[in-house]
Motif scaffolding. Structure first.
Motif, PDB file in Angstrom:
ATOM      1  N   GLY A 119       0.746  -1.281  -0.135  1.00  0.00           N
ATOM      2  CA  GLY A 119      -0.131   0.048   0.127  1.00  0.00           C
ATOM      3  C   GLY A 119       0.793   1.107  -0.076  1.00  0.00           C
ATOM      4  N   VAL A 120       1.929   1.067   0.498  1.00  0.00           N
ATOM      5  CA  VAL A 120       2.872   2.493   0.605  1.00  0.00           C
ATOM      6  C   VAL A 120       3.422   2.711  -0.646  1.00  0.00           C
ATOM      7  CG1 VAL A 120       4.987   3.362   1.900  1.00  0.00           C
ATOM      8  CG2 VAL A 120       3.341   1.815   3.099  1.00  0.00           C
ATOM      9  N   ILE A 121       3.752   1.544  -1.446  1.00  0.00           N
ATOM     10  CA  ILE A 121       4.486   1.755  -2.535  1.00  0.00           C
ATOM     11  C   ILE A 121       3.297   2.142  -3.528  1.00  0.00           C
ATOM     12  CG2 ILE A 121       5.446   0.398  -4.609  1.00  0.00           C
ATOM     13  CD1 ILE A 121       7.366   0.739  -2.364  1.00  0.00           C
ATOM     14  N   GLN A 122       2.070   1.585  -3.652  1.00  0.00           N
ATOM     15  CA  GLN A 122       1.072   2.045  -4.447  1.00  0.00           C
ATOM     16  C   GLN A 122       0.946   3.609  -4.061  1.00  0.00           C
ATOM     17  OE1 GLN A 122      -2.278  -0.300  -3.498  1.00  0.00           O
ATOM     18  NE2 GLN A 122      -1.275  -2.185  -3.778  1.00  0.00           N
ATOM     19  N   SER A 123       0.998   3.897  -2.930  1.00  0.00           N
ATOM     20  CA  SER A 123       0.759   5.711  -2.640  1.00  0.00           C
ATOM     21  C   SER A 123       1.847   6.363  -3.418  1.00  0.00           C
ATOM     22  CB  SER A 123       0.851   5.844  -1.164  1.00  0.00           C
ATOM     23  OG  SER A 123       1.973   5.713  -0.354  1.00  0.00           O
ATOM     24  N   ARG A 124       3.097   5.891  -3.702  1.00  0.00           N
ATOM     25  CA  ARG A 124       4.114   6.515  -4.176  1.00  0.00           C
ATOM     26  C   ARG A 124       4.353   6.355  -5.633  1.00  0.00           C
ATOM     27  NH1 ARG A 124       7.685   9.122  -1.298  1.00  0.00           N
ATOM     28  NH2 ARG A 124       7.275  10.693  -3.006  1.00  0.00           N
ATOM     29  N   ARG A 125       3.477   5.738  -6.432  1.00  0.00           N
ATOM     30  CA  ARG A 125       3.495   5.100  -7.660  1.00  0.00           C
ATOM     31  C   ARG A 125       3.718   6.195  -8.755  1.00  0.00           C
ATOM     32  NH1 ARG A 125      -1.760   3.478  -6.407  1.00  0.00           N
ATOM     33  NH2 ARG A 125      -3.145   4.487  -7.262  1.00  0.00           N
ATOM     34  N   ASP A 126       3.545   7.401  -8.364  1.00  0.00           N
ATOM     35  CA  ASP A 126       3.531   8.360  -9.425  1.00  0.00           C
ATOM     36  C   ASP A 126       4.887   8.957  -9.423  1.00  0.00           C
ATOM     37  OD1 ASP A 126       3.292   9.482  -6.774  1.00  0.00           O
ATOM     38  OD2 ASP A 126       2.852  11.366  -7.291  1.00  0.00           O
ATOM     39  N   VAL A 127       5.967   8.419  -8.282  1.00  0.00           N
ATOM     40  CA  VAL A 127       7.136   8.863  -8.535  1.00  0.00           C
ATOM     41  C   VAL A 127       8.324   7.659  -8.361  1.00  0.00           C
ATOM     42  CG1 VAL A 127       7.093  11.139  -7.397  1.00  0.00           C
ATOM     43  CG2 VAL A 127       7.221   9.202  -5.989  1.00  0.00           C
ATOM     44  N   LEU A 128       7.567   6.430  -8.709  1.00  0.00           N
ATOM     45  CA  LEU A 128       8.386   5.219  -8.598  1.00  0.00           C
ATOM     46  C   LEU A 128       8.931   4.958  -9.967  1.00  0.00           C
ATOM     47  CD1 LEU A 128       8.966   2.518  -6.814  1.00  0.00           C
ATOM     48  CD2 LEU A 128       6.743   1.834  -7.910  1.00  0.00           C
ATOM     49  N   TRP A 129      10.154   4.319  -9.959  1.00  0.00           N
ATOM     50  CA  TRP A 129      11.025   4.247 -11.069  1.00  0.00           C
ATOM     51  C   TRP A 129      11.445   2.678 -10.956  1.00  0.00           C
ATOM     52  CZ3 TRP A 129      12.575   7.863 -15.143  1.00  0.00           C
ATOM     53  CH2 TRP A 129      11.953   9.191 -14.936  1.00  0.00           C
ATOM     54  N   GLY A 130      11.235   2.006 -11.909  1.00  0.00           N
ATOM     55  CA  GLY A 130      12.109   0.744 -12.163  1.00  0.00           C
ATOM     56  C   GLY A 130      13.154   0.679 -13.144  1.00  0.00           C
ATOM     57  N   ILE A 131      14.486   0.516 -12.482  1.00  0.00           N
ATOM     58  CA  ILE A 131      15.305   0.707 -13.364  1.00  0.00           C
ATOM     59  C   ILE A 131      16.418  -0.579 -13.316  1.00  0.00           C
ATOM     60  CG2 ILE A 131      17.478   2.169 -14.023  1.00  0.00           C
ATOM     61  CD1 ILE A 131      16.219   4.436 -12.744  1.00  0.00           C
ATOM     62  N   LEU A 132      16.502  -1.152 -14.229  1.00  0.00           N
ATOM     63  CA  LEU A 132      17.345  -2.484 -14.366  1.00  0.00           C
ATOM     64  C   LEU A 132      18.895  -2.261 -13.943  1.00  0.00           C
ATOM     65  CD1 LEU A 132      16.623  -5.431 -14.930  1.00  0.00           C
ATOM     66  CD2 LEU A 132      18.010  -5.126 -16.994  1.00  0.00           C
ATOM     67  N   ASN A 133      19.271  -3.059 -12.987  1.00  0.00           N
ATOM     68  CA  ASN A 133      20.783  -3.006 -12.564  1.00  0.00           C
ATOM     69  C   ASN A 133      21.477  -3.380 -13.716  1.00  0.00           C
ATOM     70  OD1 ASN A 133      20.380  -2.234  -9.879  1.00  0.00           O
ATOM     71  ND2 ASN A 133      20.664  -4.307  -8.990  1.00  0.00           N
ATOM     72  N   GLY A 134      22.766  -3.118 -13.604  1.00  0.00           N
ATOM     73  CA  GLY A 134      23.824  -3.494 -14.653  1.00  0.00           C
ATOM     74  C   GLY A 134      24.931  -4.025 -13.931  1.00  0.00           C
ATOM     75  N   ILE A 135      26.055  -4.633 -14.707  1.00  0.00           N
ATOM     76  CA  ILE A 135      27.099  -5.265 -14.251  1.00  0.00           C
ATOM     77  C   ILE A 135      28.172  -4.602 -14.833  1.00  0.00           C
ATOM     78  CG2 ILE A 135      26.126  -7.457 -14.013  1.00  0.00           C
ATOM     79  CD1 ILE A 135      27.548  -8.667 -16.367  1.00  0.00           C
ATOM     80  N   ASP A 136      29.364  -4.959 -14.055  1.00  0.00           N
ATOM     81  CA  ASP A 136      30.662  -4.135 -14.350  1.00  0.00           C
ATOM     82  C   ASP A 136      31.404  -5.046 -15.243  1.00  0.00           C
ATOM     83  OD1 ASP A 136      32.942  -2.687 -14.563  1.00  0.00           O
ATOM     84  OD2 ASP A 136      33.306  -2.578 -12.398  1.00  0.00           O
ATOM     85  N   TYR A 137      31.601  -4.708 -16.788  1.00  0.00           N
ATOM     86  CA  TYR A 137      32.278  -5.751 -17.535  1.00  0.00           C
ATOM     87  C   TYR A 137      33.986  -5.400 -17.528  1.00  0.00           C
ATOM     88  CZ  TYR A 137      27.791  -6.606 -19.937  1.00  0.00           C
ATOM     89  OH  TYR A 137      26.558  -7.137 -20.556  1.00  0.00           O
ATOM     90  N   THR A 138      34.271  -4.357 -16.600  1.00  0.00           N
ATOM     91  CA  THR A 138      35.790  -4.317 -16.276  1.00  0.00           C
ATOM     92  C   THR A 138      35.994  -5.612 -15.417  1.00  0.00           C
ATOM     93  OG1 THR A 138      35.602  -3.026 -14.283  1.00  0.00           O
ATOM     94  CG2 THR A 138      35.918  -2.010 -16.526  1.00  0.00           C
ATOM     95  N   VAL A 139      35.043  -6.195 -14.647  1.00  0.00           N
ATOM     96  CA  VAL A 139      35.127  -7.132 -13.669  1.00  0.00           C
ATOM     97  C   VAL A 139      34.634  -8.488 -14.172  1.00  0.00           C
ATOM     98  CG1 VAL A 139      34.578  -8.112 -11.425  1.00  0.00           C
ATOM     99  CG2 VAL A 139      35.049  -5.709 -11.736  1.00  0.00           C
TER     100      VAL A 139
END
Length: 490
Positions: free
Chosen positions: A237-257
């Motif tokens: 419910g808390v997340i739903q109340s902030r859904r207008d400012v909620l972003w889902g951004i996929l993580n990446g990995i470090d290709y130097t490692v």
């Protein structure tokens, strides 16, 4: 743009998992885009073991923690593009582990991270570094957006700062008894169901979600999932109340490692052009290292991670006896976790030593060699906010087999006739949380393994995809800029 990451973990200094990977890698990708990025974290005992130069700054401070005052000082490590600050307070952080010992959380964890959150905001003034964005991560820094909104709102130097709060895993919420509210120093009026209280407890994850100017999580699918009772862990419910400012951004990995072309841990480095010549050497070397017979044409299935219910290891334990008895496969499992699961896998390895190898430890070099030598990488998680191991597997030409949830669903496209035809297939996935669905999907993967043209396409598709931070960092910049426009106007 000036950006300050406040986090309880960052590689290489201190990490227990994905949080540390993100906060040790994403700042460099943002710096590559031209931003001034700094990171602040506690000066745990382990930070001194890394071998990086850490120097005192001659900056000391005193902050209130409940009814007492506690002193600390700031340390610094400068890399080429990102500066790391460390909050030194030996009573709180000079310990054997970050959050717990012998499976028990430290009793003063709330106090430790109240202090750290206050230290973060004081460091801004003392260092004369006033960021545009304060990016807080997980419950350990959930108080930072609250303090910024409540205690620092009257300061013109802090008033224009935006705060972003990233949820790396909803399961870890920083729940403490209600009297720990006194430690925060905030008025009891904030201890209510809309702000800092959840189910009678002080909840620091909820606090960060409520008070931050923007909220993000580590994959688009997970941002949707945590708005449901199944994955919201009581805070949907808390997340739903902030859904207008909620972003889902996929993580990446470090290709130097994580890059098989340059990986120093592999006996035979390779790329997409040499994978068919070199990866077999990695497989043979891995089989020898873990005590399995060298059988080049038998699929080698790998798992790396915490041996827990969340990661689906219990589903594997249910199908493994039949697979070891009847199927021509080999398995290697690396990790530690629940005692009963370790016992089950140990007994199976003793019974089938030519088919199953288990290594109950955290061994990063071996994890690299497993990714380089295995044919398939298995992640049957019950929930997975993003997942990094499947992204590493793709880069190493090790075909993932996953449950289609969270970041696993966002990154792995199931091998079907239509996805093979359009060139998007890069692994195998299933949706039903059952041993039967897992076993059937593994059977499909093994059938594909015996068809060289299909397997070659899967391997090369995965290796050619870009899951680096360079792909994700611009989305974070977009979020920061949108947040600042909203709070500053214009």
């Amino acid at each position: 743009m000036k950006i300050l990451f406040t986090t309880s973990e960052a590689v290489p200094f201190a990490t227990t998992g994905g949080l540390g990977d993100v906060c040790g890698s994403l700042p460099f990708a943002l710096a590559d885009l031209g931003h001034d990025v700094r990171v602040i974290l506690p000066a745990y005992r382990c930070v001194w073991y890394v071998g990086r130069e850490i120097r005192p700054l001659n900056v000391e401070f005193i902050v209130a923690v409940g009814s007492k005052t506690v002193s600390g000082r700031l340390l610094e490590h400068r890399s080429e593009s990102v500066t790391f600050y460390f909050v030194q307070q030996d009573y709180y952080y000079d310990r054997d582990a970050l959050y717990s010992v012998h499976g028990q959380d430290y009793a003063d964890n709330c106090e430790r991270f109240v202090f750290f959150s206050r230290a973060t905001l004081e460091a801004i003034r003392l260092l004369d570094f006033y960021p545009d964005i304060i990016h807080a991560h997980d419950w350990q820094t959930g108080l930072v957006p609250a303090y910024l909104k409540i205690e620092y709102a009257s300061s013109p130097l802090y008033r224009s700062m935006g705060s972003v709060f990233t949820i790396h895993n909803m399961a870890y919420q920083g729940r403490f008894w209600h009297w720990d509210m006194l430690l925060t120093g905030l008025d009891w009026k904030y201890f209510n169901w809309q702000q800092m209280e959840a189910y009678g407890q002080l909840n620091l994850l909820k606090t960060g979600i409520v008070f931050a100017d923007a909220v993000s999580t580590v994959s688009p699918r997970y941002a949707q999932e945590i708005q449901t009772p199944e994955f919201g862990a009581g805070l949907e419910g808390v997340i739903q109340s902030r859904r207008d400012v909620l972003w889902g951004i996929l993580n990446g990995i470090d290709y130097t490692v994580w890059n098989p072309t340059t990986d120093p841990h592999l006996p035979a480095p390779y790329d997409e052009h040499t994978v068919w010549q070199q990866k077999p050497f990695c497989k043979a070397a891995l089989q020898s290292e873990v005590g399995l017979p060298q059988r080049p044409h038998v699929p080698l299935i790998a798992m790396i991670g915490r041996l827990t219910h969340q990661k689906g290891f219990d589903l594997v334990a249910k199908i493994l006896p039949e697979w070891l008895e009847q199927m021509e496969t080999q398995w290697v499992i690396l990790g530690t976790g629940e005692t009963q699961l370790e016992t089950t896998f140990r007994e199976l390895a003793n019974r089938y030593p030519d088919k199953l190898a288990v290594i109950f430890e955290f061994n990063l070099p071996l994890a690299h060699r497993i990714q380089g030598g295995a044919d398939m990488f298995l992640m049957p998680s019950r929930f997975e906010p993003c997942g990094l191991a499947q992204l590493q597997a793709l880069k190493y030409g090790t075909v993932p087999v996953v449950r289609a949830i969270g970041g696993l669903a966002d990154t792995i496209t199931d091998c079907r006739p239509e996805t093979l035809a359009n060139g998007t297939a890069n692994g195998f996935s299933f949706t039903e949380e059952s041993p039967q669905a897992l076993s059937e999907t593994l059977r499909r993967a093994c059938e594909a393994y015996r068809q060289p043209e299909i397997w070659r396409q899967l391997v090369l598709t995965g290796m050619r995809q870009d899951w680096s931070w360079a792909r994700s960092a611009p989305r974070y910049v977009e979020m920061y800029e949108a947040t600042l426009r909203r709070i500053r106007g214009g």
